[in-house]
Write an enzyme that holds these catalytic residues in place. Structure first.
Site, PDB file in Angstrom:
ATOM      1  CG  ASN A 171      -0.280  -0.101   2.591  1.00  0.00           C
ATOM      2  OD1 ASN A 171       0.545  -0.699   2.596  1.00  0.00           O
ATOM      3  ND2 ASN A 171      -0.918   0.872   3.477  1.00  0.00           N
ATOM      4  CB  VAL A 172       1.857   3.639  -2.360  1.00  0.00           C
ATOM      5  CG1 VAL A 172       2.205   5.224  -2.418  1.00  0.00           C
ATOM      6  CG2 VAL A 172       2.665   2.578  -2.609  1.00  0.00           C
ATOM      7  CG  ASN A 218      -1.098  11.467  -1.888  1.00  0.00           C
ATOM      8  OD1 ASN A 218      -1.603  12.276  -1.506  1.00  0.00           O
ATOM      9  ND2 ASN A 218      -0.491  11.400  -2.858  1.00  0.00           N
ATOM     10  CE1 TYR A 250      -5.628   7.882   4.321  1.00  0.00           C
ATOM     11  CE2 TYR A 250      -5.102   9.937   5.199  1.00  0.00           C
ATOM     12  CZ  TYR A 250      -4.868   8.700   5.016  1.00  0.00           C
ATOM     13  OH  TYR A 250      -4.167   7.957   6.139  1.00  0.00           O
ATOM     14  CB  CYS A 285      -5.306  -1.404  -2.251  1.00  0.00           C
ATOM     15  SG  CYS A 285      -6.621  -0.645  -1.557  1.00  0.00           S
ATOM     16  CD  GLU A 304      -5.329  -6.095  -1.350  1.00  0.00           C
ATOM     17  OE1 GLU A 304      -6.220  -6.436  -0.391  1.00  0.00           O
ATOM     18  OE2 GLU A 304      -4.939  -4.819  -1.361  1.00  0.00           O
ATOM     19  CB  CYS A 357     -11.047  -2.471  -0.030  1.00  0.00           C
ATOM     20  SG  CYS A 357     -10.161  -2.070  -1.599  1.00  0.00           S
ATOM     21  CB  CYS A 415      -8.771  -4.934  -3.642  1.00  0.00           C
ATOM     22  SG  CYS A 415      -7.536  -3.563  -3.731  1.00  0.00           S
TER      23      CYS A 415
END
Length: 130
Positions: free
Chosen positions: A39-40, A42, A45, A50, A52, A83, A86
């Site tokens: 996950n990355v 920022n 939001y 994610c 995946e 989620c 994903c």
């Protein structure tokens, strides 16, 4: 390469300064190659990515398009489900019987099929009249 080991390793490289909730994903494509993502976050939001989705993007960038198996790990008391977005992304690139394993860093695992992960999946067939 074992998927759990790959997911655990890439999880450590997650960029999660806001939530501090690191997630790693590793998938094996039908070619046998392993692709990973983390996950990355920022500050704006929900503009993060994610784990995946990152693994799927890496798979596509490498020229693969089908998932044979996927493993997702996070540091939580119970395995964290993917989620909704994903789930749909995984279903785009995986057959309904593909195994999805969600795990914790301390070894708890829950494995389901893509069909169980996303019943009633939206598919290309729904767009036949477009």
């Amino acid at each position: 390469m074992e998927l759990r080991q790959a997911a655990m390793a890439v999880r450590e490289r997650a960029y999660a300064p806001y939530s501090r909730f690191k997630v790693g994903a590793a998938l094996r494509s039908t070619s046998g190659a392993v692709h990973v993502g983390c996950n990355v976050e920022n500050v704006a939001y929900p503009e993060g990515t994610c784990a995946e989705a990152g693994a799927i993007a890496a798979m596509c960038a490498a020229g693969d398009t089908r998932i044979a198996e996927i493993y997702v790990v996070a540091d939580s008391p119970e395995p964290v489900p993917c989620c909704g977005g994903c789930r749909q992304k995984i279903a785009e690139f995986a057959d309904q019987d593909v195994r999805v394993t969600m795990a914790t860093t301390d070894g708890k695992e829950r494995t389901v099929t893509v069909a169980q992960l996303l019943p009633g999946v939206f598919t290309m067939a729904h767009m036949d009249r477009a």
